[in-house]
Write a protein that holds these residues in place. Sequence first.
Motif, PDB file in Angstrom:
ATOM      1  N   LEU A   1      40.509  37.795  35.576  1.00 63.76           N
ATOM      2  CA  LEU A   1      41.516  37.002  34.862  1.00 63.76           C
ATOM      3  C   LEU A   1      42.278  36.090  35.822  1.00 63.76           C
ATOM      4  CD1 LEU A   1      43.199  36.359  32.309  1.00 63.76           C
ATOM      5  CD2 LEU A   1      44.653  38.318  32.906  1.00 63.76           C
ATOM      6  N   ILE A   2      42.694  36.632  36.953  1.00 66.83           N
ATOM      7  CA  ILE A   2      43.458  35.836  37.927  1.00 66.83           C
ATOM      8  C   ILE A   2      42.585  34.730  38.508  1.00 66.83           C
ATOM      9  CG2 ILE A   2      44.660  35.912  40.141  1.00 66.83           C
ATOM     10  CD1 ILE A   2      45.493  38.798  39.383  1.00 66.83           C
ATOM     11  N   ALA A   3      41.317  35.056  38.773  1.00 66.62           N
ATOM     12  CA  ALA A   3      40.398  34.036  39.292  1.00 66.62           C
ATOM     13  C   ALA A   3      40.267  32.876  38.302  1.00 66.62           C
ATOM     14  CB  ALA A   3      39.033  34.663  39.566  1.00 66.62           C
ATOM     15  N   ILE A   4      40.188  33.200  37.018  1.00 66.35           N
ATOM     16  CA  ILE A   4      40.074  32.159  35.993  1.00 66.35           C
ATOM     17  C   ILE A   4      41.358  31.335  35.918  1.00 66.35           C
ATOM     18  CG2 ILE A   4      39.889  31.765  33.503  1.00 66.35           C
ATOM     19  CD1 ILE A   4      38.008  34.211  33.419  1.00 66.35           C
ATOM     20  N   VAL A   5      42.511  31.989  35.942  1.00 63.18           N
ATOM     21  CA  VAL A   5      43.788  31.275  35.885  1.00 63.18           C
ATOM     22  C   VAL A   5      43.930  30.328  37.071  1.00 63.18           C
ATOM     23  CG1 VAL A   5      46.293  31.560  36.053  1.00 63.18           C
ATOM     24  CG2 VAL A   5      44.978  33.056  34.546  1.00 63.18           C
ATOM     25  N   LEU A   6      43.595  30.810  38.260  1.00 66.28           N
ATOM     26  CA  LEU A   6      43.703  29.961  39.454  1.00 66.28           C
ATOM     27  C   LEU A   6      42.705  28.799  39.391  1.00 66.28           C
ATOM     28  CD1 LEU A   6      44.189  32.673  42.240  1.00 66.28           C
ATOM     29  CD2 LEU A   6      45.897  31.060  41.383  1.00 66.28           C
ATOM     30  N   HIS A   7      41.518  29.068  38.855  1.00 64.42           N
ATOM     31  CA  HIS A   7      40.532  27.998  38.689  1.00 64.42           C
ATOM     32  C   HIS A   7      41.068  26.913  37.754  1.00 64.42           C
ATOM     33  CE1 HIS A   7      36.673  26.004  38.147  1.00 64.42           C
ATOM     34  NE2 HIS A   7      36.788  26.167  36.832  1.00 64.42           N
ATOM     35  N   LYS A   8      41.693  27.336  36.679  1.00 59.92           N
ATOM     36  CA  LYS A   8      42.258  26.373  35.726  1.00 59.92           C
ATOM     37  C   LYS A   8      43.392  25.564  36.345  1.00 59.92           C
ATOM     38  CE  LYS A   8      41.183  28.893  31.426  1.00 59.92           C
ATOM     39  NZ  LYS A   8      40.664  27.806  30.581  1.00 59.92           N
ATOM     40  N   LYS A   9      44.041  26.137  37.366  1.00 56.55           N
ATOM     41  CA  LYS A   9      45.155  25.444  38.025  1.00 56.55           C
ATOM     42  C   LYS A   9      44.694  24.605  39.221  1.00 56.55           C
ATOM     43  CE  LYS A   9      48.949  28.418  36.583  1.00 56.55           C
ATOM     44  NZ  LYS A   9      49.641  27.298  35.883  1.00 56.55           N
TER      45      LYS A   9
ATOM     46  N   ASN B   1      30.956  31.695  29.359  1.00 60.87           N
ATOM     47  CA  ASN B   1      31.988  30.880  28.711  1.00 60.87           C
ATOM     48  C   ASN B   1      33.351  31.295  29.234  1.00 60.87           C
ATOM     49  OD1 ASN B   1      34.060  30.137  26.680  1.00 60.87           O
ATOM     50  ND2 ASN B   1      32.299  29.371  25.521  1.00 60.87           N
ATOM     51  N   ILE B   2      34.024  30.405  29.929  1.00 60.53           N
ATOM     52  CA  ILE B   2      35.261  30.761  30.616  1.00 60.53           C
ATOM     53  C   ILE B   2      36.352  31.209  29.653  1.00 60.53           C
ATOM     54  CG2 ILE B   2      36.197  28.393  30.641  1.00 60.53           C
ATOM     55  CD1 ILE B   2      37.200  29.036  33.514  1.00 60.53           C
ATOM     56  N   ASN B   3      36.418  30.619  28.491  1.00 59.96           N
ATOM     57  CA  ASN B   3      37.469  30.984  27.534  1.00 59.96           C
ATOM     58  C   ASN B   3      37.214  32.355  26.900  1.00 59.96           C
ATOM     59  OD1 ASN B   3      39.025  28.575  27.820  1.00 59.96           O
ATOM     60  ND2 ASN B   3      37.514  27.495  26.589  1.00 59.96           N
ATOM     61  N   ILE B   4      35.951  32.668  26.656  1.00 60.47           N
ATOM     62  CA  ILE B   4      35.616  33.983  26.103  1.00 60.47           C
ATOM     63  C   ILE B   4      35.899  35.081  27.125  1.00 60.47           C
ATOM     64  CG2 ILE B   4      33.696  35.455  25.375  1.00 60.47           C
ATOM     65  CD1 ILE B   4      32.530  33.049  23.919  1.00 60.47           C
ATOM     66  N   VAL B   5      35.491  34.872  28.362  1.00 64.27           N
ATOM     67  CA  VAL B   5      35.747  35.863  29.414  1.00 64.27           C
ATOM     68  C   VAL B   5      37.248  36.019  29.642  1.00 64.27           C
ATOM     69  CG1 VAL B   5      35.341  36.467  31.837  1.00 64.27           C
ATOM     70  CG2 VAL B   5      33.528  35.372  30.508  1.00 64.27           C
ATOM     71  N   TYR B   6      37.954  34.907  29.608  1.00 58.49           N
ATOM     72  CA  TYR B   6      39.420  34.918  29.745  1.00 58.49           C
ATOM     73  C   TYR B   6      40.058  35.786  28.650  1.00 58.49           C
ATOM     74  CZ  TYR B   6      44.162  32.858  29.948  1.00 58.49           C
ATOM     75  OH  TYR B   6      45.520  32.669  30.036  1.00 58.49           O
ATOM     76  N   GLY B   7      39.604  35.611  27.426  1.00 53.71           N
ATOM     77  CA  GLY B   7      40.146  36.385  26.306  1.00 53.71           C
ATOM     78  C   GLY B   7      39.829  37.871  26.418  1.00 53.71           C
ATOM     79  N   ILE B   8      38.615  38.199  26.854  1.00 55.88           N
ATOM     80  CA  ILE B   8      38.230  39.605  27.015  1.00 55.88           C
ATOM     81  C   ILE B   8      39.078  40.260  28.108  1.00 55.88           C
ATOM     82  CG2 ILE B   8      36.388  41.129  27.814  1.00 55.88           C
ATOM     83  CD1 ILE B   8      36.028  40.267  24.952  1.00 55.88           C
TER      84      ILE B   8
ATOM     85  N   ILE C   1      42.165  39.559  28.988  1.00 58.34           N
ATOM     86  CA  ILE C   1      43.496  39.823  28.433  1.00 58.34           C
ATOM     87  C   ILE C   1      43.442  41.020  27.486  1.00 58.34           C
ATOM     88  CG2 ILE C   1      45.310  38.911  26.935  1.00 58.34           C
ATOM     89  CD1 ILE C   1      44.709  36.147  28.076  1.00 58.34           C
ATOM     90  N   LEU C   2      42.409  41.063  26.663  1.00 52.21           N
ATOM     91  CA  LEU C   2      42.247  42.174  25.730  1.00 52.21           C
ATOM     92  C   LEU C   2      42.162  43.505  26.481  1.00 52.21           C
ATOM     93  CD1 LEU C   2      41.749  42.856  22.677  1.00 52.21           C
ATOM     94  CD2 LEU C   2      39.303  42.854  23.257  1.00 52.21           C
ATOM     95  N   LEU C   3      41.455  43.526  27.599  1.00 52.56           N
ATOM     96  CA  LEU C   3      41.279  44.767  28.350  1.00 52.56           C
ATOM     97  C   LEU C   3      42.582  45.229  29.005  1.00 52.56           C
ATOM     98  CD1 LEU C   3      37.756  44.224  29.929  1.00 52.56           C
ATOM     99  CD2 LEU C   3      38.408  45.823  28.121  1.00 52.56           C
ATOM    100  N   LEU C   4      43.434  44.296  29.393  1.00 51.26           N
ATOM    101  CA  LEU C   4      44.732  44.694  29.934  1.00 51.26           C
ATOM    102  C   LEU C   4      45.572  45.376  28.859  1.00 51.26           C
ATOM    103  CD1 LEU C   4      45.708  41.671  32.217  1.00 51.26           C
ATOM    104  CD2 LEU C   4      44.581  43.809  32.840  1.00 51.26           C
ATOM    105  N   ILE C   5      45.467  44.887  27.637  1.00 53.02           N
ATOM    106  CA  ILE C   5      46.127  45.556  26.512  1.00 53.02           C
ATOM    107  C   ILE C   5      45.486  46.927  26.287  1.00 53.02           C
ATOM    108  CG2 ILE C   5      46.585  45.437  24.023  1.00 53.02           C
ATOM    109  CD1 ILE C   5      46.510  42.357  24.323  1.00 53.02           C
ATOM    110  N   GLY C   6      44.175  46.977  26.433  1.00 55.53           N
ATOM    111  CA  GLY C   6      43.436  48.213  26.219  1.00 55.53           C
ATOM    112  C   GLY C   6      43.839  49.313  27.179  1.00 55.53           C
ATOM    113  N   LEU C   7      44.052  48.988  28.445  1.00 59.29           N
ATOM    114  CA  LEU C   7      44.460  50.009  29.414  1.00 59.29           C
ATOM    115  C   LEU C   7      45.821  50.571  29.051  1.00 59.29           C
ATOM    116  CD1 LEU C   7      43.980  51.601  32.002  1.00 59.29           C
ATOM    117  CD2 LEU C   7      45.045  49.723  33.277  1.00 59.29           C
ATOM    118  N   TYR C   8      46.745  49.695  28.617  1.00 57.29           N
ATOM    119  CA  TYR C   8      48.069  50.178  28.214  1.00 57.29           C
ATOM    120  C   TYR C   8      47.941  51.122  27.020  1.00 57.29           C
ATOM    121  CZ  TYR C   8      53.012  50.269  27.065  1.00 57.29           C
ATOM    122  OH  TYR C   8      54.295  50.696  26.795  1.00 57.29           O
ATOM    123  N   ALA C   9      47.122  50.743  26.048  1.00 58.11           N
ATOM    124  CA  ALA C   9      46.933  51.592  24.863  1.00 58.11           C
ATOM    125  C   ALA C   9      46.332  52.935  25.250  1.00 58.11           C
ATOM    126  CB  ALA C   9      46.036  50.881  23.847  1.00 58.11           C
ATOM    127  N   ASP C  10      45.410  52.931  26.192  1.00 60.14           N
ATOM    128  CA  ASP C  10      44.769  54.160  26.655  1.00 60.14           C
ATOM    129  C   ASP C  10      45.796  55.101  27.289  1.00 60.14           C
ATOM    130  OD1 ASP C  10      43.027  56.090  27.524  1.00 60.14           O
ATOM    131  OD2 ASP C  10      42.049  54.855  29.037  1.00 60.14           O
TER     132      ASP C  10
END
Length: 387
Positions: free
Chosen positions: A218-226, A309-316, A318-327
Amino acid sequence: MDTNVIVTKKFNYITFVLMALGAIGLVYGFLTDTHRTWANLLLNNYYFLSLALGAAFFFSLQYITQSGWSAMFRRIPEALMAYIPYAAVIMLVMFFGLHDIYHWSHPDLVAGDELLAHKAPYLNVPFFMIRIVIFFAAWILLTRYLRKLSLQEDSLGGIEMFEKMEFWSKVFIFVLALTFSMASFDWIMSIDAHWFSTIFAFKNFGAAFYHGTSLVALIAIVLHKKGYFKDMNEYHLLDFSRYMFGLSIIWGYLYFAQFALIWFGNIPEETIYYAKRWDNGWKIFFYLNFAINWFIPFIVLLPQKFDKNINIVYGICILLLIGLYADIYEQVMPDFLKSPSIGIIEIGVFAGLAGLFLFAFGRALAKAPLIAKNHPYLEESMHHHLH
């Protein structure tokens, strides 16, 4: 290529605001519900520590496997390791909340409970705190040494530093596997000291690796976008996705295996764990965790087209960070709340530790060039292409 990441004032202000919200949430919590507040402090510190140690595991694994594709991104997990000393301070402060979280910390309860008395040589307050010191001392010393070697490799170059990194990465992974397993037993599983699972530590260790890797991506993608990581391409995304896809299968297997073995074994001392998590609205987390941490990543990342697909991987990610909290929420909070609830305490404590985590990460990331220029596999990483 050797440009440092510029941490903006806006980023720092955000982290300070989040930490201020955390302070407010803690004050409110200690004034209204101390048990719930200490539980949230444990939950969130364990959450962010899992991400930091999972990223550290990913970092070390790249050296052990001599992976070339990821060399460009190694500064990200290095910076994520910076949270570990902060987590250590918070865990030591947890000493004042042990009686609110762990019933084995009450001598009068232990005296009247045969099982707790049997476990008392291990589950007692002095030894518990000593283990915290040992765990964090090992993690901090080894991650800082790996960081030191990494920076030396930048200035010296050559294969010698890489070989040192490879050796100490093996040491770190061995130590981490042992200590994080014990820490998971101590901090999370012993909340209900009458219950046990032989899969528990393996499952939580796998979750840390799985979600820590997703945070690195996720961070790699954010930095790439910046505008950073200009050489990042769809094949880097594919490799990150393959990690997440494979780890989703491992996580799903371990999560279900623990449930199935306990359910079909039908031993009261074991089934009490799921019985408590089956009523009053908690069952939703069982299905939610399966959906977020296994089913959706597995289905979405199955086609290679989506993996690139950068946007799909980006979304997954973020979803997984939510998933760890839920776990982790499912593991911790049923012992403190009758039914699931997200209130001021949950929001405040999460915001505060998120701010601290981002602050530690941002400072560490800005202190060294984003791309390690003398890594022997850097050129391979920057021209990564799969046929």
